[in-house]
Design an enzyme around this catalytic site. Structure first.
Site, PDB file in Angstrom:
ATOM      1  N   HIS A 151     -60.171  -9.144 -10.462  1.00  0.00           N
ATOM      2  CA  HIS A 151     -61.011  -9.922  -9.552  1.00  0.00           C
ATOM      3  C   HIS A 151     -60.416 -11.296  -9.290  1.00  0.00           C
ATOM      4  CE1 HIS A 151     -64.474  -7.267 -11.114  1.00  0.00           C
ATOM      5  NE2 HIS A 151     -63.631  -6.629 -10.359  1.00  0.00           N
ATOM      6  N   CYS A 161     -56.051  -1.347   8.375  1.00  0.00           N
ATOM      7  CA  CYS A 161     -56.375  -2.585   7.659  1.00  0.00           C
ATOM      8  C   CYS A 161     -55.865  -2.623   6.222  1.00  0.00           C
ATOM      9  CB  CYS A 161     -57.874  -2.858   7.698  1.00  0.00           C
ATOM     10  SG  CYS A 161     -58.855  -1.608   6.875  1.00  0.00           S
TER      11      CYS A 161
HETATM   12  C1  PEP Z   1     -57.556   0.150   1.837  1.00  0.00           C
HETATM   13  O1  PEP Z   1     -57.835   1.012   1.010  1.00  0.00           O
HETATM   14  O2  PEP Z   1     -56.498   0.144   2.503  1.00  0.00           O
HETATM   15  C2  PEP Z   1     -58.475  -0.966   2.091  1.00  0.00           C
HETATM   16  C3  PEP Z   1     -58.272  -1.803   3.088  1.00  0.00           C
HETATM   17  O3  PEP Z   1     -59.519  -1.121   1.259  1.00  0.00           O
HETATM   18  P1  PEP Z   1     -59.392  -1.729  -0.215  1.00  0.00           P
HETATM   19  O4  PEP Z   1     -58.005  -2.269  -0.361  1.00  0.00           O
HETATM   20  O5  PEP Z   1     -60.446  -2.759  -0.319  1.00  0.00           O
HETATM   21  O6  PEP Z   1     -59.634  -0.517  -1.058  1.00  0.00           O
END
Ligand code: PEP
Ligand code: MG
Length: 747
Positions: A364, A677
């Site tokens: 975190h 993303c």
């Molecule tokens: C991902 O899995 O690419 C994502 C953007 O979500 P997180 O990194 O929060 O799991």
């Protein structure tokens, strides 16, 4: 322990204290110490070896060996018996040194003829500083009392070394904590910065290792331990409702605080002449040495609990508070063993960099450091032992390197690098409001990822067109209690206000896997990344999901709202989540609350299964966003948190690109907007290839926007597509080499 021996060793310590208090230069002090020990123990030889650098021990003073060997005789860590004691941190007591494995005879010292050998590690809090040796002609092993007495003396020498008592003219020893040191770790947030050390928990300095009056020291120790016990009991009371793990730690604290063995050992140390704090530190040092040798994770944790407890006790005894009156430097680089997300947020953007001795890329604290765009290096061994408050430090996170007290040449090279980066930043700033249109006219949307209020100032400064991924769980993770709905409403409203009408994609809670809320009962799962997480939790326990959706609708208060569900693995999950949102909207309507002016609802595509969902799914969602971090880990079956495998498969692997293309095609059929993303969206070459496969919108860390946009503006996606197709045709595993050649050819 016999009274006579106790008072003998107290006498010896008393004389050591006189040496310490005297005004002799460092070398003379060391010489006197070896003399004193030799005399008082009746041994022919007493020598002190100290570390010259991390791998080399040097004979620094001796009584009995040839004086000309002083500062000449050196050995590597692990070499000979002295090197072995230093490496293992264990006492060596033998009547027949030459027959010991690894024995090495040093002719220049004239040590032939001394058969018995007692080597005691000089260490302070797990840091090995050198070795104290006594030798005699007669073949005997030293008694337990003698060993014990020398251990106490070694402890005092360690304290004196730490205080710089042996530094100075003729000592030929450079003072500790003044040498340049290079340490390595793992990059958890890129960046480079220069500043001065700020220890989150500064080391407690023991300035009085020897005490005259054992009775008084016993009283001080008993008083401090009592205060400690009361404190631990209070913590337990307050934490009655805390999670199991936290309670376990506190229970262990209580067990140690009441441990008779721990107390007895410290009392014995005091009886030998140590002050109360030196006794605590001696026990702490030995626990740390044990910690280095224990491989069992549970035991190591318990030993580290004991270490924490000893620190508390030392603070009580010395009255040194958490920052001992030091002032935060104007350019602080935070150094800690580990740190919680909330504590890190308290420091906020004032920090220039963070270096953690432990920690992990997915912790975190790392999430918060990323949100604040502060360079972070984790897993930097020995940094706490090496760093002192106020030390000059360079953090080169891209290389995973920390330079403590760097010399001029390193500083110059580092500043050159920073200047180049600053120039690049200026260039990026100049294209901040230029839309990302490639040379062949493709318009790529550039958005940013966020999760905390601290992120939002970047929305304007980075030139992002909106927030493509707002990780709502971060606000849950940095708190110690579940936020109330009204708090969430206020929070989301502030986010929307700060966005000034730009689109913000709120992803509903993605908890589970590596993101465990401190106030929720942890579930014991064999494989959390494949377990009960994200939308699975939201659908099985809809209370929190509903509360969050209500908060979002209320925060929008008539403005447009965009909601995205994480980790959807099949169509039905999206439908069920969407149905929850519809119910919430209906409820809000009944209550007469203002509804969002426009509502967009989408899903994250993070499991390969969703790429093969019925076409109707692609028709129904308002948009999709590829969560490349998860998608890639499931596609290649390679844990994104596991250092051993996480870099094994290339994002530009032709199979992975084929999957992305398939998703692009399916979205195109349904006319569904698609974005990407994951972290790869922020890597320029990866971003370029994603754009070439047909992804029209990328969402990334704000700091990546400049480099990505700059490359997109200079590239021709049509030509790149040909390069990718050719590489595939040739059966290459990854298109990266071909793409890199193509980029280089274009300068
Ligand atoms: C991902 O899995 O690419 C994502 C953007 O979500 P997180 O990194 O929060 O799991
Ligand atoms: Mg994900």
């Amino acid at each position: 322990m016999p009274e006579a021996t106790e008072s003998e060793s107290r006498k010896l310590l008393g004389r050591l204290r006189e040496v310490m208090a005297g005004s002799d230069p460092g070398q003379a002090r060391l010489d006197k110490i070896t003399q004193l020990i030799g005399d008082s123990m009746g041994t022919e030889v007493c020598s002190v070896y100290l570390f010259r650098d991390a791998d080399t021990l040097e004979l620094c003073a001796t009584e009995g060996l040839k004086p000309e060997a002083v500062h000449q005789t050196r050995m590597r860590l692990g070499e000979g018996l002295v090197g072995r004691v230093a490496r293992t941190g264990r006492v060596m007591n033998t009547a027949d040194a030459p027959s010991e494995k690894g024995f090495r005879y040093m002719p220049e010292t004239g040590e032939e003829g001394y058969t018995s050998f007692l080597g005691i590690p000089i260490q302070r809090l797990g840091e090995s500083l050198g070795v104290l040796v006594v030798q005699s002609r007669d073949g005997r092993t030293y008694t337990a009392d003698e060993v014990y007495a020398l251990e106490v003396v070694a402890m005092v020498i360690a304290e004196m070394t730490e205080l710089g008592a042996f530094v100075g003219e003729g000592a030929a020893l450079s003072p500790l904590h003044q040498r340049p040191v290079l340490l390595r770790g793992t990059c958890a947030q890129e960046g480079a910065s220069e500043g001065h050390v700020w220890l989150h928990e500064p080391r407690v300095l023991v300035t009085n290792p020897i005490a005259e009056d054992p009775r008084r020291e016993m009283e001080r120790l008993t008083g401090a331990v009592e205060e400690l016990r009361v404190g631990v009991d209070k913590m337990l009371e307050i934490s009655a409702g805390a999670d199991k793990e936290q309670l376990q730690v506190l229970e262990t604290y209580r067990m140690f605080a009441n441990s008779k063995g721990w107390m007895r050992r410290m009392e014995e140390d005091i009886a030998r002449g140590l002050s109360a704090e030196a006794a605590v530190e001696k026990e702490q040092s030995q626990a740390r040495a044990r910690m280095g040798q224990v491989s069992d994770a549970y035991l190591r944790e318990r030993l580290s609990d004991l270490d924490d407890l000893s620190n508390r006790l030392l603070r009580i005894l010395t009255g040194q508070g958490s920052q001992t009156g030091a002032e935060l430097p104007p350019d602080p680089i935070l150094i800690a063993r580990n740190i919680g997300p909330a504590e890190l947020l308290d420091y906020g953007r004032s920090l220039r960099g963070i270096v953690l001795e432990e920690g992990s890329v997915g912790s975190h604290a790392a999430i918060v450091a990323r949100a604040l765009a502060i360079p972070l290096i984790v897993n930097v061994q020995r940094v706490i032992a090496e760093a002192l408050n106020g030390d000059h430090v360079l953090v080169d996170s891209d290389q995973g390197v920390v330079h403590l007290r760097p010399d001029e040449s390193v500083v110059t090279a580092f500043r050159d690098k920073m200047a180049m980066q600053a120039k690049a930043q200026e260039r990026y700033a100049s294209i901040r409001s230029t839309p990302a249109v490639t040379r062949d006219g493709a318009r790529i949307g550039i958005h940013m990822n966020a999760g905390l209020m601290a992120d939002l100032p970047s929305l304007d400064s980075s030139g992002a067109e909106g927030v493509g991924l707002f990780r709502t769980e971060l606000q849950f993770l940095v708190r110690s209690h579940m936020p109330k709905r009204s708090e969430l409403v206020a929070n989301y409203a502030r986010v929307l206000e700060a966005a000034h009408g730009k689109r913000v994609v709120f992803r509903t809670l993605d908890i589970g896997s590596d993101k465990v809320l401190p106030y929720m009962k942890p579930t014991d799962e064999p494989n959390p990344a494949l377990g009960w997480r994200a939308i699975r939790v939201g659908l099985d326990k809809p209370g929190i999901l509903r509360m969050q959706l209500q908060a979002l609708v209320r925060a929008a208060a008539g403005r447009p709202l965009t909601v995205m569900f994480p980790f959807v693995a099949q169509f039905e999950e999206y439908r069920a989540a969407r149905a929850e949102l519809d119910k919430v909207i209906a409820g809000e309507r009944r209550l007469g609350h203002r509804l969002p002016e426009r509502l967009e609802v989408g899903a994250m595509l993070e499991t390969p299964s969703l790429a093969f969902a019925p076409q109707k799914f692609f028709d129904e969602v308002d948009f999709l966003s590829i969560g490349g971090n998860d998608l890639k880990q499931f596609f290649f079956a390679a844990d994104r948190e596991n250092e051993r495998v996480r870099r094994r498969y290339d994002t530009l692997n032709t199979s992975f690109l084929a999957l992305i293309e398939r998703i692009v095609e399916r979205c195109a059929i349904s006319d569904t907007p698609l974005s990407f993303c994951g972290e790869d969206a922020g890597r320029p070459v990866e971003a370029l290839c994603l754009a070439a496969t047909g992804i029209g919108m990328l969402s990334m860390r704000p700091a990546s926007i400049g480099p990505v946009k700059s490359l997109l503006l200079r590239s021709d996606l049509g030509a790149l597509r040909d390069v990718i197709a050719d590489a595939r045709e040739r059966g290459e595993q990854s298109v990266r080499p071909a793409v890199m050649d193509w980029l280089r050819a274009q300068g």
